[in-house]
Design an enzyme around this catalytic site. Structure first.
Site, PDB file in Angstrom:
ATOM      1  CG  ASP A  13     -20.658   9.609 -31.280  1.00 35.15           C
ATOM      2  OD1 ASP A  13     -21.334  10.075 -32.214  1.00 35.15           O
ATOM      3  OD2 ASP A  13     -19.464   9.294 -31.386  1.00 35.15           O
ATOM      4  CD  GLU A  14     -22.385  14.224 -26.642  1.00 32.02           C
ATOM      5  OE1 GLU A  14     -22.958  14.139 -27.757  1.00 32.02           O
ATOM      6  OE2 GLU A  14     -21.405  14.951 -26.440  1.00 32.02           O
ATOM      7  N   GLY A  15     -26.129  10.749 -27.785  1.00 33.84           N
ATOM      8  CA  GLY A  15     -27.513  10.314 -27.987  1.00 33.84           C
ATOM      9  C   GLY A  15     -28.396  11.483 -28.406  1.00 33.84           C
ATOM     10  CE  LYS A  16     -24.670  15.390 -30.998  1.00 35.26           C
ATOM     11  NZ  LYS A  16     -23.650  14.496 -30.433  1.00 35.26           N
ATOM     12  CB  ALA A  39     -23.279  14.729 -37.356  1.00 39.81           C
ATOM     13  N   GLY A  40     -23.214  11.574 -36.892  1.00 32.29           N
ATOM     14  CA  GLY A  40     -23.994  10.356 -37.111  1.00 32.29           C
ATOM     15  C   GLY A  40     -24.997  10.291 -35.983  1.00 32.29           C
ATOM     16  CG  HIS A  41     -27.118  13.150 -34.971  1.00 32.76           C
ATOM     17  ND1 HIS A  41     -27.550  14.445 -34.955  1.00 32.76           N
ATOM     18  CD2 HIS A  41     -25.806  13.196 -34.605  1.00 32.76           C
ATOM     19  CE1 HIS A  41     -26.536  15.239 -34.617  1.00 32.76           C
ATOM     20  NE2 HIS A  41     -25.481  14.506 -34.409  1.00 32.76           N
ATOM     21  CD  GLN A 225     -19.746  17.563 -35.246  1.00 39.95           C
ATOM     22  OE1 GLN A 225     -20.044  18.720 -35.431  1.00 39.95           O
ATOM     23  NE2 GLN A 225     -20.118  16.611 -36.075  1.00 39.95           N
ATOM     24  CB  THR A 302     -15.703   6.424 -39.126  1.00 41.53           C
ATOM     25  OG1 THR A 302     -15.715   6.498 -37.705  1.00 41.53           O
ATOM     26  CG2 THR A 302     -15.609   7.822 -39.711  1.00 41.53           C
ATOM     27  N   GLY A 303     -17.771   3.859 -38.190  1.00 43.81           N
ATOM     28  CA  GLY A 303     -17.750   2.477 -37.709  1.00 43.81           C
ATOM     29  C   GLY A 303     -16.579   2.179 -36.770  1.00 43.81           C
ATOM     30  NE  ARG A 304     -13.100   7.012 -36.629  1.00 40.68           N
ATOM     31  CZ  ARG A 304     -12.686   8.274 -36.520  1.00 40.68           C
ATOM     32  NH1 ARG A 304     -11.409   8.527 -36.346  1.00 40.68           N
ATOM     33  NH2 ARG A 304     -13.546   9.268 -36.558  1.00 40.68           N
ATOM     34  CE  LYS A 332     -25.258   4.048 -25.620  1.00 41.20           C
ATOM     35  NZ  LYS A 332     -24.481   3.896 -26.876  1.00 41.20           N
ATOM     36  CB  VAL A 416     -33.579   3.297 -19.420  1.00 37.07           C
ATOM     37  CG1 VAL A 416     -33.391   4.145 -18.177  1.00 37.07           C
ATOM     38  CG2 VAL A 416     -35.042   3.325 -19.874  1.00 37.07           C
TER      39      VAL A 416
HETATM   40  P1  GDP Z   1     -25.472  11.218 -31.364  1.00 35.39           P
HETATM   41  O1  GDP Z   1     -24.373  11.416 -32.353  1.00 35.39           O
HETATM   42  O2  GDP Z   1     -25.314  12.077 -30.165  1.00 35.39           O
HETATM   43  O3  GDP Z   1     -26.835  11.341 -31.973  1.00 35.39           O
HETATM   44  O4  GDP Z   1     -25.337   9.716 -30.845  1.00 35.39           O
HETATM   45  P2  GDP Z   1     -25.079   8.406 -31.754  1.00 35.39           P
HETATM   46  O5  GDP Z   1     -26.319   8.075 -32.479  1.00 35.39           O
HETATM   47  O6  GDP Z   1     -23.829   8.560 -32.555  1.00 35.39           O
HETATM   48  O7  GDP Z   1     -24.715   7.345 -30.639  1.00 35.39           O
HETATM   49  C1  GDP Z   1     -25.612   7.033 -29.624  1.00 35.39           C
HETATM   50  C2  GDP Z   1     -25.892   5.524 -29.702  1.00 35.39           C
HETATM   51  O8  GDP Z   1     -26.498   5.103 -28.508  1.00 35.39           O
HETATM   52  C3  GDP Z   1     -26.874   5.156 -30.799  1.00 35.39           C
HETATM   53  O9  GDP Z   1     -26.576   3.877 -31.268  1.00 35.39           O
HETATM   54  C4  GDP Z   1     -28.219   5.165 -30.084  1.00 35.39           C
HETATM   55  O10 GDP Z   1     -29.179   4.320 -30.700  1.00 35.39           O
HETATM   56  C5  GDP Z   1     -27.834   4.629 -28.750  1.00 35.39           C
HETATM   57  N1  GDP Z   1     -28.618   5.110 -27.592  1.00 35.39           N
HETATM   58  C6  GDP Z   1     -29.169   6.332 -27.387  1.00 35.39           C
HETATM   59  N2  GDP Z   1     -29.713   6.415 -26.156  1.00 35.39           N
HETATM   60  C7  GDP Z   1     -29.495   5.213 -25.584  1.00 35.39           C
HETATM   61  C8  GDP Z   1     -29.783   4.661 -24.287  1.00 35.39           C
HETATM   62  O11 GDP Z   1     -30.341   5.306 -23.410  1.00 35.39           O
HETATM   63  N3  GDP Z   1     -29.377   3.368 -24.058  1.00 35.39           N
HETATM   64  C9  GDP Z   1     -28.728   2.622 -24.991  1.00 35.39           C
HETATM   65  N4  GDP Z   1     -28.378   1.388 -24.673  1.00 35.39           N
HETATM   66  N5  GDP Z   1     -28.454   3.110 -26.211  1.00 35.39           N
HETATM   67  C10 GDP Z   1     -28.808   4.381 -26.492  1.00 35.39           C
HETATM   68  P1  IMO Z   2     -21.989  13.435 -33.606  1.00 39.24           P
HETATM   69  O1  IMO Z   2     -22.813  14.602 -34.088  1.00 39.24           O
HETATM   70  C1  IMO Z   2     -18.104  11.934 -32.342  1.00 39.24           C
HETATM   71  C2  IMO Z   2     -14.599  13.767 -34.174  1.00 39.24           C
HETATM   72  C3  IMO Z   2     -13.737  12.895 -35.073  1.00 39.24           C
HETATM   73  C4  IMO Z   2     -12.375  13.513 -34.815  1.00 39.24           C
HETATM   74  C5  IMO Z   2     -12.693  14.994 -34.679  1.00 39.24           C
HETATM   75  C6  IMO Z   2     -12.479  15.799 -35.965  1.00 39.24           C
HETATM   76  O2  IMO Z   2     -22.440  12.132 -34.134  1.00 39.24           O
HETATM   77  O3  IMO Z   2     -21.839  13.465 -32.125  1.00 39.24           O
HETATM   78  P2  IMO Z   2     -13.854  15.979 -38.234  1.00 39.24           P
HETATM   79  O4  IMO Z   2     -14.178  14.944 -39.268  1.00 39.24           O
HETATM   80  O5  IMO Z   2     -15.042  16.645 -37.651  1.00 39.24           O
HETATM   81  O6  IMO Z   2     -12.832  16.969 -38.711  1.00 39.24           O
HETATM   82  O7  IMO Z   2     -13.119  15.147 -37.054  1.00 39.24           O
HETATM   83  O8  IMO Z   2     -14.051  15.071 -34.302  1.00 39.24           O
HETATM   84  N1  IMO Z   2     -16.031  13.837 -34.544  1.00 39.24           N
HETATM   85  C7  IMO Z   2     -16.988  13.216 -33.864  1.00 39.24           C
HETATM   86  N2  IMO Z   2     -16.925  12.369 -32.813  1.00 39.24           N
HETATM   87  N3  IMO Z   2     -19.313  12.301 -32.838  1.00 39.24           N
HETATM   88  C8  IMO Z   2     -19.389  13.163 -33.873  1.00 39.24           C
HETATM   89  O9  IMO Z   2     -20.554  13.679 -34.296  1.00 39.24           O
HETATM   90  C9  IMO Z   2     -18.197  13.634 -34.458  1.00 39.24           C
HETATM   91  N4  IMO Z   2     -17.911  14.460 -35.493  1.00 39.24           N
HETATM   92  C10 IMO Z   2     -16.575  14.585 -35.518  1.00 39.24           C
HETATM   93  O10 IMO Z   2     -13.793  11.542 -34.700  1.00 39.24           O
HETATM   94  O11 IMO Z   2     -11.889  13.067 -33.581  1.00 39.24           O
HETATM   95 MG    MG Z   3     -22.984  10.315 -33.389  1.00 39.49          MG
END
Ligand code: GDP
Ligand code: IMO
Ligand code: MG
Length: 433
Positions: A13-16, A39-41, A225, A302-304, A332, A416
């Site tokens: 969830d780094e913002g990939k 994954a949730g991107h 991940q 998962t919304g957690r 971020k 940003v």
């Molecule tokens: P991913 O799994 O690495 O693709 O990241 P996620 O999408 O799960 O989580 C990143 C969250 O941060 C998402 O809601 C993005 O819309 C948001 N996001 C990404 N870059 C930035 C940023 O620079 N600033 C802020 N405020 N939100 C960001």
């Molecule tokens: P993205 O691509 C954050 C975490 C789960 C759990 C562990 C194992 O969006 O960054 P799994 O269902 O893979 O067997 O769960 O890994 N996890 C993630 N956490 N971002 C993800 O994907 C994740 N995919 C799995 O929360 O701790």
């Molecule tokens: Mg994610």
């Protein structure tokens, strides 16, 4: 011309998603190589949010090729739903092609059942998985009993594999987990129906990649991940079931490692984690709440609520090492705005009082580590409108400079805000330098 792997440097969830979407503009192909719909991107384009779980984050651009590689575990129901949602939102560009590797392993209903049953049985010791069947699907792959996407088109083989697997899985589900058994006919019919619906996408994706690369096309390998969820290099057992590090981009998509020229690490300006496991810089105070709320840190799958804490350079440095990261994209940064002081963890003090720069492999030892921080003055000005480094406050630049020094990797982008345009671009990773 460079081919690039984009990987997370923390716990996901780094913002990939945002960065891959942004870089897709400059690439021809986007390939997922591991993970599945755990994954949730998130992509935010003109204020509209799209969350992708399985389909590569390049899908919103026209004239691209998107690939779901052999290393991915593939849930056809999720794929079809994602396609439907993109179609409903009128988001599928006309000339972008999407392919699924015939060698990708299928996530079956019993994988989800086992994942969820195992998690609910191990109260107090659970991993906190996404419950999507990821672990059990990879287990079957390695046990050589997995069912591959391509198997769907050899109906007799598919039926035989499914029957054989269900015998074992139903025994486990009913006798050990005390869950309901699953119906063979129902699953057979369902998956043969999926087979027809996804048929036009299924192919040998390694051949496509090879062909396109030989034409000089640029590939972006999209990690899912983060490095610390890697099955080998992460905080085992609190990890996912695949290799998330950049080397797997090669294995998980069927091209040689020499094809990948550069690795971009995505690094959030603080740290988050969903699920269980040690987290040395975790903050259970107002600052952690600030990060969670301002950063809207809720799991995209998962919304957690995501756990939040200070930036941990022990983790990031390890990711730089294991993934061969040359360049960093910082995301971020805006979320830290308004904090009086900001901190960076530069090392750990272990239980015996020793200072270490490296995360111990032992979960117990890691849980006992105390973070050692460097403290910086914060900044108050809204930085979401900054498009050049010079528009950032001096304190913000100081923070970034120290991050870069500690990581020993160059910052080439600073995000940003969630929007595509809310970005400071410093260098194009596709250009050879
Ligand atoms: P991913 O799994 O690495 O693709 O990241 P996620 O999408 O799960 O989580 C990143 C969250 O941060 C998402 O809601 C993005 O819309 C948001 N996001 C990404 N870059 C930035 C940023 O620079 N600033 C802020 N405020 N939100 C960001
Ligand atoms: P993205 O691509 C954050 C975490 C789960 C759990 C562990 C194992 O969006 O960054 P799994 O269902 O893979 O067997 O769960 O890994 N996890 C993630 N956490 N971002 C993800 O994907 C994740 N995919 C799995 O929360 O701790
Ligand atoms: Mg994610």
């Amino acid at each position: 011309m460079a081919n690039i792997a984009v990987v997370g440097t923390q716990w996901g969830d780094e913002g990939k998603g945002k960065i891959v979407d942004l870089y897709t503009e400059k690439s021809d192909i986007v390939a997922r190589f591991q993970g599945g719909n755990n994954a949730g991107h998130t992509l935010v384009i003109k204020g509209k949010k799209t969350i992708l779980h399985l389909i590569p984050s390049g899908i919103l651009h026209d004239n691209k090729i998107c690939i779901i590689g052999n290393g991915v575990v593939f849930d056809p129901a999720v794929f079809l739903q994602e396609i439907e949602e993109l179609q409903e939102g009128n988001l599928l560009p006309p000339n972008t092609k999407l392919f699924i590797s015939e060698k990708a392993h299928l996530i079956m209903p019993y994988h989800r059942s086992i994942d969820q049953a195992r998690e609910s049985r191990t109260a107090g010791k659970k991993i906190g998985t996404t419950g999507r069947g990821i672990g059990p699907a990879y287990e079957d792959k390695v046990a050589r009993i997995g069912i591959r996407v391509g198997d769907l088109y050899e109906e007799d083989l598919f039926r035989e594999k499914l029957r054989h697997n269900l015998e074992e899985k139903n025994f486990l589900l009913t006798n050990f987990f005390k869950e309901k058994s699953l119906d063979e006919k129902e699953i057979t019919d369902q998956y043969l129906d999926y087979a027809q619906k996804i048929k036009s996408y299924v192919t040998d994706t390694s051949l496509i990649l090879d062909h396109e690369i030989k034409q000089g096309k640029k590939v972006l390998f999209e990690g899912a991940q983060g490095s610390h969820l890697d099955i080998d290099h992460g905080t085992y057992p609190y990890v996912t079931s695949s290799n998330t590090v950049s080397a797997n981009a090669s294995c998980g998509s069927g091209i040689g490692p020499n094809i990948i020229n550069k690795v971009v690490g995505i690094c959030k300006a603080y740290t988050t984690r969903v699920g269980e496991g040690p987290f040395p810089t975790e903050l259970k105070d107002d600052i952690g709440n600030h990060m969670q709320q301002v950063g809207q840190e809720f799991g995209a799958t998962t919304g957690r609520k995501r756990r939040c804490g200070w930036l941990d350079m022990v983790l990031v440095r390890q990711s730089v090492r294991v993934s061969g990261i040359n360049m960093l994209a910082i995301t971020k940064l805006d979320v830290l705005t308004g904090l009086e002081k900001v901190k960076i963890c530069v090392g750990y003090k272990s239980a015996n009082g020793n200072f270490t720069h490296a995360a111990p492999a032992s979960i117990k030892a890691l849980s006992e580590c105390q973070p050692v921080y460097e403290e910086f003055d914060g900044w108050k000005n809204d930085i979401r409108y900054a498009r050049e480094m010079s528009e950032l406050p001096a304190n913000t630049r100081k923070f970034l400079k120290r991050l870069e020094e500690l990581a020993e990797a160059k910052i080439i982008l600073v995000s940003v805000g969630p929007g595509r345009e809310e970005t400071i671009v410093l260098e194009d990773p596709f250009l050879n330098k």
